[in-house]
Write a protein that holds these residues in place. Sequence first.
Motif, PDB file in Angstrom:
ATOM      1  N   LEU A 124       0.834  -1.203   0.000  1.00  0.00           N
ATOM      2  CA  LEU A 124       0.000   0.000   0.000  1.00  0.00           C
ATOM      3  C   LEU A 124       0.870   1.254   0.000  1.00  0.00           C
ATOM      4  O   LEU A 124       0.610   2.204  -0.772  1.00  0.00           O
ATOM      5  N   VAL A 125       1.906   1.273   0.846  1.00  0.00           N
ATOM      6  CA  VAL A 125       2.805   2.426   0.889  1.00  0.00           C
ATOM      7  C   VAL A 125       3.542   2.573  -0.444  1.00  0.00           C
ATOM      8  O   VAL A 125       3.696   3.682  -0.968  1.00  0.00           O
ATOM      9  N   LEU A 126       3.971   1.449  -1.010  1.00  0.00           N
ATOM     10  CA  LEU A 126       4.635   1.482  -2.312  1.00  0.00           C
ATOM     11  C   LEU A 126       3.735   2.114  -3.368  1.00  0.00           C
ATOM     12  O   LEU A 126       4.168   2.989  -4.135  1.00  0.00           O
ATOM     13  N   ASN A 127       2.486   1.698  -3.405  1.00  0.00           N
ATOM     14  CA  ASN A 127       1.548   2.261  -4.377  1.00  0.00           C
ATOM     15  C   ASN A 127       1.331   3.755  -4.165  1.00  0.00           C
ATOM     16  O   ASN A 127       1.227   4.531  -5.127  1.00  0.00           O
ATOM     17  N   LYS A 128       1.283   4.160  -2.902  1.00  0.00           N
ATOM     18  CA  LYS A 128       1.029   5.572  -2.596  1.00  0.00           C
ATOM     19  C   LYS A 128       2.205   6.464  -2.977  1.00  0.00           C
ATOM     20  O   LYS A 128       2.013   7.571  -3.493  1.00  0.00           O
ATOM     21  N   ILE A 129       3.430   6.007  -2.734  1.00  0.00           N
ATOM     22  CA  ILE A 129       4.566   6.853  -3.097  1.00  0.00           C
ATOM     23  C   ILE A 129       4.724   6.908  -4.615  1.00  0.00           C
ATOM     24  O   ILE A 129       5.142   7.935  -5.166  1.00  0.00           O
ATOM     25  N   GLN A 130       4.372   5.823  -5.300  1.00  0.00           N
ATOM     26  CA  GLN A 130       4.448   5.830  -6.753  1.00  0.00           C
ATOM     27  C   GLN A 130       3.411   6.773  -7.357  1.00  0.00           C
ATOM     28  O   GLN A 130       3.653   7.386  -8.403  1.00  0.00           O
ATOM     29  N   ALA A 131       2.276   6.899  -6.706  1.00  0.00           N
ATOM     30  CA  ALA A 131       1.196   7.732  -7.229  1.00  0.00           C
ATOM     31  C   ALA A 131       1.323   9.195  -6.800  1.00  0.00           C
ATOM     32  O   ALA A 131       0.621  10.053  -7.338  1.00  0.00           O
ATOM     33  N   TYR A 132       2.228   9.487  -5.858  1.00  0.00           N
ATOM     34  CA  TYR A 132       2.265  10.830  -5.274  1.00  0.00           C
ATOM     35  C   TYR A 132       2.744  11.889  -6.255  1.00  0.00           C
ATOM     36  O   TYR A 132       2.283  13.028  -6.233  1.00  0.00           O
ATOM     37  N   SER A 146       2.089  13.056   4.927  1.00  0.00           N
ATOM     38  CA  SER A 146       0.771  13.034   4.290  1.00  0.00           C
ATOM     39  C   SER A 146       0.419  11.640   3.784  1.00  0.00           C
ATOM     40  O   SER A 146      -0.749  11.223   3.836  1.00  0.00           O
ATOM     41  N   ILE A 147       1.425  10.909   3.309  1.00  0.00           N
ATOM     42  CA  ILE A 147       1.197   9.542   2.845  1.00  0.00           C
ATOM     43  C   ILE A 147       0.979   8.599   4.019  1.00  0.00           C
ATOM     44  O   ILE A 147       0.004   7.844   4.058  1.00  0.00           O
ATOM     45  N   LEU A 148       1.877   8.618   4.994  1.00  0.00           N
ATOM     46  CA  LEU A 148       1.833   7.644   6.079  1.00  0.00           C
ATOM     47  C   LEU A 148       0.561   7.747   6.908  1.00  0.00           C
ATOM     48  O   LEU A 148       0.009   6.728   7.337  1.00  0.00           O
ATOM     49  N   ARG A 149       0.066   8.957   7.144  1.00  0.00           N
ATOM     50  CA  ARG A 149      -1.104   9.108   8.007  1.00  0.00           C
ATOM     51  C   ARG A 149      -2.368   8.527   7.379  1.00  0.00           C
ATOM     52  O   ARG A 149      -3.390   8.416   8.037  1.00  0.00           O
ATOM     53  N   THR A 150      -2.309   8.111   6.097  1.00  0.00           N
ATOM     54  CA  THR A 150      -3.445   7.465   5.438  1.00  0.00           C
ATOM     55  C   THR A 150      -3.292   5.945   5.401  1.00  0.00           C
ATOM     56  O   THR A 150      -4.124   5.257   4.814  1.00  0.00           O
TER      57      THR A 150
END
Length: 203
Positions: A124-132, A146-150
């Motif tokens: 999930l974290v990998l997907n979020k940093i790739q999409a950021y 901002s990413i981690l708190r989600t």
Amino acid sequence: MLRLLISLAAALFLAACGADRTYDSQERVDSARYVAGPPATITLFTGINTQNGTGAHSALMVNGSQRVLFDPAGTWQHASVPVRNDVHYGITDRMLLFFLDYHTRDHFDVVEQTIVVSPEVAELVLNKIQAYGAVPKAGCANSISSILRTVPGFESIKSTWFPKALRREFATIPGVTERYLRDADVPNTHGVIMVDKDGNRVN
């Protein structure tokens, strides 16, 4: 003339504050893929200015289906490491040492905080940093917080612009381990010899 000078100044300011949108090919990204193996982990790196104690930078490493480094608004790069926006792929142990040595130098130490997570959380974290997307200068801690708190398990992290504040927030997550790194090869800042705060070699 004044209007021209103002326009030029504004253009230079915007260029300085712009995000780095380096975007390597999918072929390069796929060929560099590195799988470190279990356990799945999330690691926060915090650069510390030892002269004034301020936080200098934040970066996040994800070890899941592959190991990548999210280095928002960072300046580190390596010819063997493809980048898409601020996500660096192919973070082998050797590349990680190059990254850490780049940030641990005269007057700068690094705090490394790691937590074991489920493979699902790591992905999930990998997907979020790739999409950021690419992060503007000075936005490193803000983008990571901002990413981690989600992410489940990290909801208590408050949004912040300050690397040291993010480090304190990350430390409150149960299970986090911490390592303090400093360069033992100063003034040769291109070495990869590092020690922790007790003088123990870490590589």
